[in-house]
Design an enzyme around this catalytic site. Structure first.
Site, short mmCIF file in Angstrom:
data_model
loop_
_atom_site.label_atom_id
_atom_site.label_comp_id
_atom_site.label_asym_id
_atom_site.label_seq_id
_atom_site.Cartn_x
_atom_site.Cartn_y
_atom_site.Cartn_z
N ASP A 27 81.05 -25.46 -23.26
CA ASP A 27 82.10 -24.83 -24.04
C ASP A 27 82.49 -23.53 -23.33
O ASP A 27 81.70 -23.01 -22.53
CB ASP A 27 81.56 -24.55 -25.45
CG ASP A 27 82.56 -23.78 -26.29
OD1 ASP A 27 83.75 -24.15 -26.27
OD2 ASP A 27 82.14 -22.82 -26.96
N ASP A 29 84.66 -20.42 -24.84
CA ASP A 29 84.64 -19.17 -25.61
C ASP A 29 83.28 -18.99 -26.27
O ASP A 29 82.80 -19.87 -26.99
CB ASP A 29 85.77 -19.21 -26.66
CG ASP A 29 86.10 -17.82 -27.18
OD1 ASP A 29 85.85 -16.84 -26.46
OD2 ASP A 29 86.62 -17.73 -28.31
#
Ligand SMILES: [Mg+2]
Ligand SMILES: [Mg+2]
Lengths: 307, 307
Positions: A27, A29
């Protein structure tokens, strides 16, 4: 009962962790960056993985920019990646429209509620899009004068794709509703169902509440294409022919990233505490939300253990 | 099986219908007016009721204007009514805040997502309100500079009331979310759950999708105060000491108006076909949605039968 998560806090655990996997799905952020700041030692950690011959990709629910703009963001942090190392929910939505809904590029059109990531990925596949960031949608809504309604709806629109839009307004909601109600067969595709995202110590409304609002007004059940859905995983697996058992999902939100790894039967999951979750939320899991196999403060902490 | 609806299409049926009731509760949009046009013979029908000594009130889910502005709208159609003949979802929400939540006027404050009806009704009761139509909320949202966030949240806010807002934007959604998450006890009060409303032969998004969006992002379950909820009926019954068995609800939407009459065990319900429902939708009722006791083309048609 699953085993409690293993904290990566010694060189030996860190080595074992790396040895278990060939591919890491990150991922972005809360893992790679926070807002517009690269997290410490992320660049060095990725270089280490490259050096060890590991494969890695970035799997994100951010649909507001197209994949090629992610490559630019990485470049701004002095990290070179290729466009096929990025899969975001705009791209997975476009893949769903083409490969699952079987809409025909060059013929069928798509109405978009959202920012430029969704229309750009659809356009790259040859789909014409309407709506999205068309500036006329920023004008106040009047059903009698809206340029999207005065000449009737576009008959070639066969699907609505909706994602996060920081410029959400009534004009966009109202016209999107007209397309959803145009006929019973028009599906509502949601880029992702994220409720919120973190920013400056707060959480702000995500794509989910916007898509759910369209669902409520139209009576349609959305099909989501981001994490933790299998629509997202299918895009990754089909494009890369991964051995899922040697694959690790790395993320900062249990109900999104860790659920994604678990739902998809990946070989493992790593939670980092540099984003939404904290040591506290990890120790007090909510019902129905899976816990990770491993956790660490952040990627830089693992890098430091490996030095 | 309930009896099929009786069509009011003879003088005798019309007379019997009137004789059954002392009080008529009228929905407005689609019943009294359509958009900004008074429907034919409505004025004459209301005069007839007055002449017969019948009581009547206007019960509407429109929360965007306060009750006193409804009185002005009726006046513009040359119909004199008093403010206590109007109960809208802005007023019923304010009543709920004061009488059920027991918030204290002059002390507790309310954050409002919606147009001026909700804050004006709350202000009349002595509540200070924040948000609503504050023009600073129309500025683009920036978490670092929003005047609603820079100095922290207002500690005296004890409830969030949300209704329809034709100027919905991200600034309003984001700040409302901060108040909803401020503490666990802050309730989300929804003016009404209407999915859509009719305009110029289309349906447009109503308050429901906006409130549901706030519910989804915050994880809170909204308490609605409009039709068809009993919160709305309680406001009417307590203010008027009505004999419910001699009371008829008149409306144009089965899942809102007719459901309201049925849920509340009113003496009867009348559906008019001058709004959302058609003869077709009446004959093909959806599961869980009650059918009316009576129906007619519109109020003017009943008036013509009585002449
Ligand atoms: Mg994240
Ligand atoms: Mg109505």
């Amino acid at each position: 009962m699953p085993n409690p998560p293993t904290k990566i806090n010694t060189n030996e655990i860190a080595q074992n962790f790396l040895n278990k996997f060939d591919t890491f799905l990150f991922d972005c952020d809360g893992v790679i960056w926070s807002g517009n700041r690269l997290l410490p030692n992320v660049k060095e950690f990725l270089e280490k993985l490259r050096h060890l011959g590991k494969q890695f990709m970035f799997i994100t629910n951010k649909s507001t920019i197209p994949r090629k703009q992610f490559v630019e963001v990485f470049k701004s942090f002095d990290i070179e990646i290729s466009i096929d190392q990025v899969i975001n929910s705009a791209y997975s939505s476009a893949m769903y429209v083409r490969d699952v809904l079987k809409l025909q590029p060059g013929k069928d059109k798509v109405w978009v509620f959202g920012e430029c990531g969704i229309p750009e990925e659809l356009n790259l596949m040859g789909f014409k899009t309407l709506g999205g960031v068309d500036p006329r949608l920023n004008e106040p809504f009047d059903a009698a004068t809206s340029p999207f309604l005065v000449d009737g709806l576009d008959e070639d629109v066969r699907a609505v794709v909706a994602g996060f839009d920081s410029k959400i307004n009534y004009h966009k909601l109202a016209v999107t509703l007209q397309y959803l109600l145009k006929d019973k067969e028009i599906p509502l595709v949601g880029a992702d169902a994220d409720r919120v995202f973190p920013e400056r110590g707060r959480v702000l409304p995500g794509a989910g509440p916007m898509v759910e609002s369209l669902a409520f007004q139209s009576g349609k059940v959305p099909t989501y294409c981001g994490k933790p859905t299998m629509n997202m995983l299918n895009v990754i697996v089909s494009s890369k022919h991964l051995d899922k058992s040697r694959c690790c999902m790395v993320g900062d939100i249990m109900e999104v990233d860790i659920a994604f790894g678990k739902n998809g039967n990946l070989g493992g999951t790593l939670l980092v505490l540099s984003g939404v979750e904290t040591e506290k939320s990890l120790q007090e899991p909510k019902e129905g939300i899976p816990t990770p196999d491993f956790y660490a403060e952040n990627l830089g902490a693992i890098y430091n253990l490996l030095k």
